[in-house]
Design a protein around this motif. Structure first.
Motif, PDB file in Angstrom:
ATOM      1  N   ARG A  71      44.041  25.704  36.296  1.00  0.00           N
ATOM      2  CA  ARG A  71      44.907  26.799  37.232  1.00  0.00           C
ATOM      3  C   ARG A  71      43.905  27.668  37.735  1.00  0.00           C
ATOM      4  NH1 ARG A  71      50.049  30.510  35.232  1.00  0.00           N
ATOM      5  NH2 ARG A  71      50.134  31.584  37.072  1.00  0.00           N
ATOM      6  N   THR A  72      42.793  28.154  37.148  1.00  0.00           N
ATOM      7  CA  THR A  72      42.077  28.964  38.061  1.00  0.00           C
ATOM      8  C   THR A  72      41.392  28.383  39.126  1.00  0.00           C
ATOM      9  OG1 THR A  72      41.615  30.416  35.747  1.00  0.00           O
ATOM     10  CG2 THR A  72      40.028  30.713  37.746  1.00  0.00           C
ATOM     11  N   ALA A  73      41.054  27.264  39.103  1.00  0.00           N
ATOM     12  CA  ALA A  73      40.258  26.235  39.811  1.00  0.00           C
ATOM     13  C   ALA A  73      41.178  26.259  41.191  1.00  0.00           C
ATOM     14  CB  ALA A  73      39.621  24.835  39.280  1.00  0.00           C
ATOM     15  N   VAL A  74      42.535  25.845  40.786  1.00  0.00           N
ATOM     16  CA  VAL A  74      43.300  25.455  41.762  1.00  0.00           C
ATOM     17  C   VAL A  74      43.665  26.764  42.677  1.00  0.00           C
ATOM     18  CG1 VAL A  74      45.770  24.890  42.102  1.00  0.00           C
ATOM     19  CG2 VAL A  74      44.670  23.594  40.528  1.00  0.00           C
ATOM     20  N   VAL A  75      43.554  28.092  41.896  1.00  0.00           N
ATOM     21  CA  VAL A  75      43.925  29.193  42.742  1.00  0.00           C
ATOM     22  C   VAL A  75      42.733  29.495  43.537  1.00  0.00           C
ATOM     23  CG1 VAL A  75      44.267  31.534  42.239  1.00  0.00           C
ATOM     24  CG2 VAL A  75      45.553  30.259  40.916  1.00  0.00           C
ATOM     25  N   LEU A  76      41.345  29.365  42.957  1.00  0.00           N
ATOM     26  CA  LEU A  76      40.157  29.522  43.773  1.00  0.00           C
ATOM     27  C   LEU A  76      40.310  28.540  45.078  1.00  0.00           C
ATOM     28  CD1 LEU A  76      37.519  29.589  41.117  1.00  0.00           C
ATOM     29  CD2 LEU A  76      38.098  31.486  42.698  1.00  0.00           C
ATOM     30  N   ALA A  77      40.489  27.495  45.022  1.00  0.00           N
ATOM     31  CA  ALA A  77      40.616  26.388  46.046  1.00  0.00           C
ATOM     32  C   ALA A  77      41.505  26.814  46.939  1.00  0.00           C
ATOM     33  CB  ALA A  77      40.731  24.983  45.595  1.00  0.00           C
ATOM     34  N   GLY A  78      42.801  27.405  46.385  1.00  0.00           N
ATOM     35  CA  GLY A  78      43.847  27.840  47.501  1.00  0.00           C
ATOM     36  C   GLY A  78      43.595  29.026  48.308  1.00  0.00           C
ATOM     37  N   LEU A  79      42.951  29.890  47.726  1.00  0.00           N
ATOM     38  CA  LEU A  79      42.472  31.104  48.261  1.00  0.00           C
ATOM     39  C   LEU A  79      41.433  30.766  49.387  1.00  0.00           C
ATOM     40  CD1 LEU A  79      42.200  33.739  45.202  1.00  0.00           C
ATOM     41  CD2 LEU A  79      43.971  33.587  47.072  1.00  0.00           C
ATOM     42  N   VAL A  80      40.244  29.961  48.922  1.00  0.00           N
ATOM     43  CA  VAL A  80      39.459  29.584  50.118  1.00  0.00           C
ATOM     44  C   VAL A  80      40.193  28.908  51.050  1.00  0.00           C
ATOM     45  CG1 VAL A  80      37.521  28.210  50.476  1.00  0.00           C
ATOM     46  CG2 VAL A  80      37.479  29.613  48.189  1.00  0.00           C
ATOM     47  N   GLY A 136      37.164  43.258  52.317  1.00  0.00           N
ATOM     48  CA  GLY A 136      38.337  43.125  51.335  1.00  0.00           C
ATOM     49  C   GLY A 136      38.025  42.675  49.794  1.00  0.00           C
ATOM     50  N   ALA A 137      37.060  41.821  49.813  1.00  0.00           N
ATOM     51  CA  ALA A 137      36.655  41.649  48.640  1.00  0.00           C
ATOM     52  C   ALA A 137      35.852  42.816  47.615  1.00  0.00           C
ATOM     53  CB  ALA A 137      35.398  40.201  48.573  1.00  0.00           C
ATOM     54  N   GLY A 138      35.040  43.610  48.340  1.00  0.00           N
ATOM     55  CA  GLY A 138      34.695  44.625  47.752  1.00  0.00           C
ATOM     56  C   GLY A 138      35.646  45.754  47.312  1.00  0.00           C
ATOM     57  N   LEU A 139      36.614  45.905  48.415  1.00  0.00           N
ATOM     58  CA  LEU A 139      37.578  46.845  47.592  1.00  0.00           C
ATOM     59  C   LEU A 139      38.586  46.408  46.491  1.00  0.00           C
ATOM     60  CD1 LEU A 139      39.070  47.855  51.236  1.00  0.00           C
ATOM     61  CD2 LEU A 139      37.733  49.390  49.793  1.00  0.00           C
ATOM     62  N   ALA A 140      38.675  44.870  46.698  1.00  0.00           N
ATOM     63  CA  ALA A 140      39.700  44.353  45.350  1.00  0.00           C
ATOM     64  C   ALA A 140      38.732  44.600  44.134  1.00  0.00           C
ATOM     65  CB  ALA A 140      40.013  42.707  45.753  1.00  0.00           C
ATOM     66  N   MET A 142      41.227  37.264  46.614  1.00  0.00           N
ATOM     67  CA  MET A 142      42.492  37.809  46.758  1.00  0.00           C
ATOM     68  C   MET A 142      42.339  39.201  47.782  1.00  0.00           C
ATOM     69  SD  MET A 142      45.655  37.878  46.676  1.00  0.00           S
ATOM     70  CE  MET A 142      45.899  36.551  45.406  1.00  0.00           C
ATOM     71  N   GLY A 143      41.382  39.961  47.545  1.00  0.00           N
ATOM     72  CA  GLY A 143      41.142  41.046  48.491  1.00  0.00           C
ATOM     73  C   GLY A 143      40.619  40.337  49.882  1.00  0.00           C
ATOM     74  N   SER A 144      39.983  39.415  49.848  1.00  0.00           N
ATOM     75  CA  SER A 144      39.519  38.849  51.353  1.00  0.00           C
ATOM     76  C   SER A 144      40.777  38.404  52.068  1.00  0.00           C
ATOM     77  CB  SER A 144      38.829  37.706  51.042  1.00  0.00           C
ATOM     78  OG  SER A 144      37.360  38.376  50.672  1.00  0.00           O
ATOM     79  N   VAL A 145      41.510  37.805  51.136  1.00  0.00           N
ATOM     80  CA  VAL A 145      42.844  37.153  51.869  1.00  0.00           C
ATOM     81  C   VAL A 145      43.795  38.207  52.490  1.00  0.00           C
ATOM     82  CG1 VAL A 145      45.013  36.001  51.398  1.00  0.00           C
ATOM     83  CG2 VAL A 145      42.993  34.882  50.553  1.00  0.00           C
ATOM     84  N   LEU A 146      43.879  39.321  51.689  1.00  0.00           N
ATOM     85  CA  LEU A 146      44.821  40.397  52.123  1.00  0.00           C
ATOM     86  C   LEU A 146      44.247  40.966  53.278  1.00  0.00           C
ATOM     87  CD1 LEU A 146      45.698  41.960  48.563  1.00  0.00           C
ATOM     88  CD2 LEU A 146      47.188  40.431  50.159  1.00  0.00           C
ATOM     89  N   LEU A 147      42.924  41.344  53.232  1.00  0.00           N
ATOM     90  CA  LEU A 147      42.175  42.228  54.642  1.00  0.00           C
ATOM     91  C   LEU A 147      42.171  41.374  55.790  1.00  0.00           C
ATOM     92  CD1 LEU A 147      41.533  44.691  55.586  1.00  0.00           C
ATOM     93  CD2 LEU A 147      39.129  44.317  54.769  1.00  0.00           C
TER      94      LEU A 147
END
Length: 350
Positions: free
Chosen positions: A28-37, A91-95, A304-309
């Motif tokens: 599940r973590t791998a799928v989430v990582l791939a989806g965010l990328v 975004g990654a840094g803030l998250a 996730m922070g990168s996606v949001l920003l």
């Protein structure tokens, strides 16, 4: 003998079940990582190709390899690409900063923009801008000093007394309000040009960023995120409580100081360049835990922070084009909507 063999089979069955659960969670973590990328790549491509100056994928690719006319090179390589890289790394840094402070305080509201550290970093950066005219080095230094001052004030006033982690949040909100008042006073007393620039920057904006600003800050963010990843194991042990962490060999004082220093460093360097971008540090760790709830890795939170920003900045630049809104205005709307949804969901479950 029969009882012993039964217990042995039970232990083997439990171990097998735990192994299966572990594999499922890792998948599940791998799928989430791939989806965010994929979301980051798709949003970055959209931001590169669209806008008042539209470009085809082939034109953008040729520009990366040195082709294209000067106008396309300016728009793609000088204006859009630094902004996209900044959104991803900032975004990654803030998250990650938010995840560190939530782990340190063991409180879901323990993000730097709630406990006053972001406001303190903003005050330090404003003082540097007003007194010495800004500059990347001076602004980052002022932001770091302001964030550290806020942390020192919050820590000293929250120490002792009753209330525990709730006291820390309440004191942080009060200190943040004081720094916010100081920020308004600094803007009102500055000259007109400085005040206008500081007001726009204070909304949290990626407008006008150059490679000279983005590259050094991104390098610092990546290094600090590496430090956070290296200490993630001790962070998880610390979340179990000081006594348990001490029993497992964690040096409490040193670990907390490391978390505090890395968290302040992340929020300070980002604030120094982009201004106080709200809600990314608060919301991103929550969303990451919902997608990958088992020991959410730092990299999931950062992505996730990168996606949001990145999404927020793309919306800010495209929704009202050619007017470019500060990304912080969109993150506030998204964060406020998320908090309202969360409160409504908790009310329904009760």
């Amino acid at each position: 003998m029969t009882g012993t063999s039964t217990r042995t089979r039970a232990h083997v069955s439990a171990a097998h079940e735990l192994a299966v659960i572990g594999r499922r969670r890792r998948r599940r973590t791998a799928v989430v990582l791939a989806g965010l990328v994929l979301v980051i790549l798709a949003t970055a491509a959209f931001a590169l190709l669209t806008g008042p100056f539209a470009a085809s994928p082939l034109t953008v690719l040729s520009t990366f390899w040195g082709g294209g006319d000067p106008a396309t090179q300016t728009v793609v390589l000088t204006l859009r690409l630094p902004r996209i890289v900044a959104a991803i790394t900032f975004g990654a840094g803030l998250a990650v900063s938010g995840a560190l402070f939530q782990s340190l305080t063991r409180n879901p509201l323990g993000s730097p923009d709630v406990v006053g550290f972001t406001s303190g970093a903003y005050t330090g950066a404003l003082i540097a801008i007003v007194t010495v005219g800004g500059g990347v080095g001076a602004t980052i230094t002022g932001s770091l000093v302001g964030g550290a001052a806020a942390a020192l004030l919050v820590g000293s006033l929250a120490a002792g007394g009753n209330g525990g982690r709730t006291r820390l949040i309440v004191v942080g909100i009060g200190i943040g309000a004081m720094f916010t008042a100081a920020n308004h006073w600094l803007i009102l007393t500055a000259d007109l040009d400085t005040a206008l620039a500081a007001a726009v920057w204070g909304a949290g904006s990626l407008n006008g960023l150059t490679w000279g600003q983005v590259v050094p800050v991104s390098v610092i963010v990546v290094v600090l995120m590496g430090c956070a990843m290296a200490g993630s194991g001790r962070m998880r042990l610390l979340e179990m409580g000081d006594d348990m962490a001490t029993a497992l060999g964690v040096r409490i004082g040193r670990t907390k100081l490391m978390i505090l220093a890395v968290g302040i460093g992340l929020v300070a360097v980002v604030t120094a360049i982009a201004g106080p971008i709200a809600f990314i540090a608060l919301v991103a760790p929550h969303l990451a835990k919902r997608l990958a709830p088992d020991r959410t890795p730092i990299v999931v939170t950062g992505l996730m922070g990168s996606v949001l920003l990145l999404v927020s900045d793309t919306v800010a630049t495209r929704l009202f084009a050619p007017v470019q809104l500060p990304a912080g205005m969109v993150t506030i709307c998204l964060g406020g909507a998320y908090l309202l949804w969360l409160l409504g969901r908790q009310a329904r479950t009760r």
